[in-house]
Scaffold this motif. Structure first.
Motif, PDB file in Angstrom:
ATOM      1  N   MET A   1      52.790 -24.612  -2.400  1.00 44.63           N
ATOM      2  CA  MET A   1      51.883 -24.187  -3.449  1.00 44.63           C
ATOM      3  C   MET A   1      52.365 -22.832  -3.964  1.00 44.63           C
ATOM      4  N   ASP A   2      52.390 -22.687  -5.273  1.00 43.03           N
ATOM      5  CA  ASP A   2      52.860 -21.438  -5.855  1.00 43.03           C
ATOM      6  C   ASP A   2      51.694 -20.460  -6.066  1.00 43.03           C
ATOM      7  N   PHE A   3      52.036 -19.260  -6.535  1.00 39.28           N
ATOM      8  CA  PHE A   3      51.072 -18.176  -6.681  1.00 39.28           C
ATOM      9  C   PHE A   3      49.905 -18.562  -7.591  1.00 39.28           C
ATOM     10  N   GLN A   4      50.196 -19.024  -8.794  1.00 36.28           N
ATOM     11  CA  GLN A   4      49.144 -19.342  -9.761  1.00 36.28           C
ATOM     12  C   GLN A   4      48.257 -20.478  -9.283  1.00 36.28           C
ATOM     13  N   THR A   5      48.843 -21.506  -8.720  1.00 39.84           N
ATOM     14  CA  THR A   5      48.064 -22.642  -8.231  1.00 39.84           C
ATOM     15  C   THR A   5      47.146 -22.214  -7.097  1.00 39.84           C
ATOM     16  N   SER A   6      47.648 -21.370  -6.227  1.00 42.80           N
ATOM     17  CA  SER A   6      46.856 -20.888  -5.106  1.00 42.80           C
ATOM     18  C   SER A   6      45.640 -20.098  -5.574  1.00 42.80           C
ATOM     19  N   VAL A   7      45.860 -19.171  -6.490  1.00 38.45           N
ATOM     20  CA  VAL A   7      44.761 -18.346  -6.996  1.00 38.45           C
ATOM     21  C   VAL A   7      43.743 -19.217  -7.733  1.00 38.45           C
ATOM     22  N   LYS A   8      44.244 -20.128  -8.552  1.00 42.14           N
ATOM     23  CA  LYS A   8      43.356 -21.032  -9.290  1.00 42.14           C
ATOM     24  C   LYS A   8      42.543 -21.907  -8.326  1.00 42.14           C
ATOM     25  N   THR A   9      43.188 -22.428  -7.307  1.00 42.64           N
ATOM     26  CA  THR A   9      42.499 -23.273  -6.330  1.00 42.64           C
ATOM     27  C   THR A   9      41.404 -22.505  -5.609  1.00 42.64           C
ATOM     28  N   CYS A  10      41.725 -21.310  -5.149  1.00 43.83           N
ATOM     29  CA  CYS A  10      40.754 -20.538  -4.359  1.00 43.83           C
ATOM     30  C   CYS A  10      39.610 -19.985  -5.207  1.00 43.83           C
ATOM     31  N   LEU A  11      39.871 -19.683  -6.474  1.00 49.52           N
ATOM     32  CA  LEU A  11      38.830 -19.081  -7.310  1.00 49.52           C
ATOM     33  C   LEU A  11      38.003 -20.082  -8.103  1.00 49.52           C
ATOM     34  N   THR A  12      38.557 -21.260  -8.386  1.00 52.60           N
ATOM     35  CA  THR A  12      37.795 -22.209  -9.197  1.00 52.60           C
ATOM     36  C   THR A  12      37.430 -23.475  -8.434  1.00 52.60           C
ATOM     37  N   GLN A  13      38.399 -24.110  -7.826  1.00 56.53           N
ATOM     38  CA  GLN A  13      38.141 -25.394  -7.177  1.00 56.53           C
ATOM     39  C   GLN A  13      37.478 -25.252  -5.809  1.00 56.53           C
ATOM     40  N   LYS A  14      37.834 -24.210  -5.062  1.00 53.64           N
ATOM     41  CA  LYS A  14      37.326 -24.063  -3.691  1.00 53.64           C
ATOM     42  C   LYS A  14      36.680 -22.695  -3.464  1.00 53.64           C
ATOM     43  N   TYR A  15      35.964 -22.189  -4.466  1.00 56.56           N
ATOM     44  CA  TYR A  15      35.373 -20.849  -4.397  1.00 56.56           C
ATOM     45  C   TYR A  15      34.535 -20.655  -3.131  1.00 56.56           C
ATOM     46  N   ALA A  16      33.672 -21.593  -2.811  1.00 55.01           N
ATOM     47  CA  ALA A  16      32.802 -21.493  -1.627  1.00 55.01           C
ATOM     48  C   ALA A  16      32.918 -22.745  -0.778  1.00 55.01           C
ATOM     49  N   THR A  17      34.109 -23.324  -0.715  1.00 55.24           N
ATOM     50  CA  THR A  17      34.335 -24.527   0.081  1.00 55.24           C
ATOM     51  C   THR A  17      34.836 -24.128   1.465  1.00 55.24           C
ATOM     52  N   PHE A  18      34.030 -24.451   2.457  1.00 51.37           N
ATOM     53  CA  PHE A  18      34.392 -24.111   3.834  1.00 51.37           C
ATOM     54  C   PHE A  18      34.878 -25.334   4.608  1.00 51.37           C
ATOM     55  N   ALA A  19      34.821 -26.495   3.993  1.00 54.70           N
ATOM     56  CA  ALA A  19      35.287 -27.722   4.634  1.00 54.70           C
ATOM     57  C   ALA A  19      36.750 -27.945   4.281  1.00 54.70           C
ATOM     58  N   GLY A  20      37.463 -28.585   5.168  1.00 51.42           N
ATOM     59  CA  GLY A  20      38.854 -28.908   4.904  1.00 51.42           C
ATOM     60  C   GLY A  20      39.815 -27.872   5.449  1.00 51.42           C
ATOM     61  N   ARG A  21      41.016 -27.920   4.917  1.00 52.03           N
ATOM     62  CA  ARG A  21      42.090 -27.080   5.417  1.00 52.03           C
ATOM     63  C   ARG A  21      42.819 -26.405   4.259  1.00 52.03           C
ATOM     64  N   ALA A  22      43.430 -25.246   4.549  1.00 58.49           N
ATOM     65  CA  ALA A  22      44.226 -24.517   3.550  1.00 58.49           C
ATOM     66  C   ALA A  22      45.618 -24.266   4.125  1.00 58.49           C
ATOM     67  N   SER A  23      46.625 -24.571   3.345  1.00 55.07           N
ATOM     68  CA  SER A  23      47.998 -24.346   3.795  1.00 55.07           C
ATOM     69  C   SER A  23      48.293 -22.850   3.866  1.00 55.07           C
ATOM     70  N   ARG A  24      49.376 -22.531   4.548  1.00 55.76           N
ATOM     71  CA  ARG A  24      49.773 -21.117   4.637  1.00 55.76           C
ATOM     72  C   ARG A  24      50.031 -20.532   3.265  1.00 55.76           C
ATOM     73  N   SER A  25      50.741 -21.292   2.420  1.00 58.77           N
ATOM     74  CA  SER A  25      51.063 -20.751   1.097  1.00 58.77           C
ATOM     75  C   SER A  25      49.795 -20.541   0.267  1.00 58.77           C
ATOM     76  N   GLU A  26      48.836 -21.459   0.321  1.00 59.54           N
ATOM     77  CA  GLU A  26      47.587 -21.282  -0.428  1.00 59.54           C
ATOM     78  C   GLU A  26      46.876 -20.002   0.008  1.00 59.54           C
ATOM     79  N   PHE A  27      46.755 -19.813   1.311  1.00 62.22           N
ATOM     80  CA  PHE A  27      46.048 -18.651   1.839  1.00 62.22           C
ATOM     81  C   PHE A  27      46.766 -17.344   1.520  1.00 62.22           C
ATOM     82  N   TRP A  28      48.058 -17.262   1.838  1.00 58.96           N
ATOM     83  CA  TRP A  28      48.758 -15.989   1.713  1.00 58.96           C
ATOM     84  C   TRP A  28      49.009 -15.589   0.261  1.00 58.96           C
ATOM     85  N   TRP A  29      49.240 -16.544  -0.649  1.00 61.29           N
ATOM     86  CA  TRP A  29      49.356 -16.193  -2.063  1.00 61.29           C
ATOM     87  C   TRP A  29      48.032 -15.643  -2.574  1.00 61.29           C
ATOM     88  N   PHE A  30      46.927 -16.282  -2.149  1.00 60.69           N
ATOM     89  CA  PHE A  30      45.621 -15.798  -2.584  1.00 60.69           C
ATOM     90  C   PHE A  30      45.339 -14.398  -2.033  1.00 60.69           C
TER      91      PHE A  30
END
Length: 146
Positions: A1-30
Motif C-alpha cells: 500500500m502506498d502513502f496516499q492509499t494508506s492515508v485515504k484508507t485510514c481517514l475515510t474508509q476506516k476512520y473508526a473501524t476497529f475490526a479487521g487487520r492493517a498491514s505494516r505499510s498501511e499503518f506506518w504510512w499513516f
C-alpha cells in the motif's frame, strides 16, 4: 500500500473501524502522515495542534488497533500506551513550576519514573507494531491486502 492509499484508507474508509487487520505499510504510512501533519499544526500554534490531535485520535488509535490484530495480538492493547500517555499528561506539573520549591523534587522523581515506564512501553509497542503480518487468517480476519 502506498502513502496516499494508506492515508485515504485510514481517514475515510476506516476512520473508526476497529475490526479487521492493517498491514505494516498501511499503518506506518499513516503514522508518517500523522507526524508530518502534527509538526505543521504545532508550528501554527497550540490550539491548532490540539484540534489536530483531537480530530485524529480516533483514526490513529483504530489503525494501531488493527495493526496489533494483524500481528495476532488483541487490538485493545493499543489503549495501554494511549491511556498511560494521557495519565502522564494529567500528572505533569505546570511548565513554570519551580523544581526547587518544597515538594518539587518529589514531582520530578515521579515524572522521571513515569518517563522511564513510557519509554519501555514505547520500545515494546514499536517492536510489536513492526512485526510481520500473520500470513494466514487469524482470529481477527483474513490477511490485509498489501
Amino acid at each position: 500500500m502506498d502513502f496516499q492509499t494508506s492515508v485515504k484508507t485510514c481517514l475515510t474508509q476506516k476512520y473508526a473501524t476497529f475490526a479487521g487487520r492493517a498491514s505494516r505499510s498501511e499503518f506506518w504510512w499513516f503514522i508518517l502522515a500523522y507526524f508530518v501533519g502534527a509538526l505543521i499544526a504545532l508550528l501554527l500554534g497550540r490550539i491548532v495542534y490540539l484540534l489536530y490531535v483531537l480530530a485524529l485520535i480516533v483514526p490513529t488509535t483504530s489503525a494501531g488497533w488493527r495493526r496489533l490484530q494483524d500481528t495476532g495480538r488483541p487490538g485493545w492493547y493499543i489503549l495501554v500506551p494511549v491511556g498511560f500517555s494521557l495519565f502522564t499528561m494529567l500528572l505533569s506539573p505546570a511548565p513554570m513550576a519551580d523544581p526547587m520549591a518544597p515538594g518539587g523534587m518529589g514531582g520530578m522523581g515521579l515524572m522521571a519514573i513515569l518517563g522511564i515506564v513510557q519509554l519501555i512501553l514505547a520500545i515494546l509497542y514499536i517492536y510489536w507494531l513492526t512485526r510481520p503480518s500473520e500470513p494466514e487468517t487469524n482470529t481477527y480476519g483474513p490477511p490485509p491486502q498489501a
